[in-house]
Design a protein around this motif. Structure first.
Motif: not given
Length: 294
Positions: A12-15, A176-188, A199-204
């Motif tokens: 449930k926490d993917l993405g 794929y989860n990285a410290p500054q970004y995350a990408v998720t693809v669902h087939a529901l 999701y992207h943490r552009v800066s602080r």
């Protein structure tokens, strides 16, 4: 020798990073109030209420939660204004490390409706799996698992109707989860609905995200797209904004007024109906939420 893998997020926490960015802190559906208190004996109380701008209906609940951190036991009881009684018992790391068990039930005395769901979650390095049994609905057994390694995530979910003896739902996801970004693809929805989130943490102080959803069964067709951002003005305030391809713009502003007191304001505008003079009408929405946490 490879390093131990972190525990991946649950199904449930993917993405979740993208979903929280695009879904939370937009309080434009009414006026809400939430009050939280904590006693020295580890009992937490929460009273929440909301008035819907469209229907003018008021809904609320009162919740009490007792926690025994030493033994990993949590008991939560909730009573709503619709006279629904909810109970939840959680046992965390009591029988095995990484294993959490809980029983969630509800009862509506006036309607005679009741629910009971048994849940189990087990997490270890590189693995997060859950199972639940809905006792009165089906009964239905649901299981999901997420495997993670070096930031890559693979997950699947399935639901099985015990009485009917058939699989009622299945889904899959990769990410794929990285410290500054995350990408998720669902087939529901039995692989009929597909979603991709970023999701992207552009800066602080700046975050950005986007989500696209395609439903192969939808009659309107096309892809629903939503993009948004969050900016911290200072340590006590932030602004959020998002827009979708239907032309709806949403704005959110959250301000910590003082320690334990927070106010959130939300506004949604349908850019295709800007001539609607009523800001709280069907085309535009506005709302506010106050949270008091002692």
């Amino acid at each position: 020798m490879s390093l131990p893998q972190p525990v991946p997020p649950s199904w449930k926490d993917l993405g979740k990073s993208s979903n929280d960015l695009l879904g939370k802190d937009y309080n434009f559906n009414g006026t809400a109030l939430e009050v939280k208190t904590q006693t020295p004996s580890n009992v937490a109380f929460k009273v929440a209420g909301v008035r819907d701008n469209k229907t003018e209906a008021i809904a609320g609940d009162i919740e009490g939660k007792w926690t025994d951190k030493v033994h990993g036991l949590t008991l939560t009881q909730t009573w709503t204004t619709t006279n629904v009684l909810r109970n939840q018992i959680e046992l965390d790391n009591l029988f095995a490390k990484g294993l959490k068990l809980d029983l969630a039930s509800s009862l509506a005395p006036e309607k005679g409706a009741k629910t009971a769901v048994l849940n189990a979650a087990y997490k270890q390095s590189g693995l997060h799996t859950r199972a639940s049994l809905d006792v009165f609905k089906g009964p239905t057994f649901t299981a999901d698992a997420v495997f993670g390694r070096d930031g890559f995530l693979v997950g699947a979910e399935t639901a099985y109707n015990v009485t009917g003896g058939n699989i009622t739902r299945y889904a899959g996801a990769i990410g794929y989860n990285a410290p500054q970004y995350a990408v998720t693809v669902h087939a529901l929805n039995n692989l009929n609905t597909f979603s991709a989130s970023y999701y992207h943490r552009v800066s602080r102080d700046v975050e950005a995200g986007a989500k696209a959803v395609y439903d192969s069964k939808a009659t309107h067709g096309g892809v629903a797209l939503e993009v948004g951002t969050k900016t911290y003005l200072d340590s006590s305030a932030f602004v959020k904004a998002k827009i979708n391809n239907s032309g709806v713009i949403a704005l959110g502003y959250t301000q910590s007024l003082r320690p334990g007191v927070k106010a959130s304001f939300g506004l949604a505008l349908d850019t295709q109906k800007l001539n609607d003079a009523n800001p709280a009408g069907p085309s535009h929405k506005v709302g506010v939420q106050f949270v008091f946490d002692s």
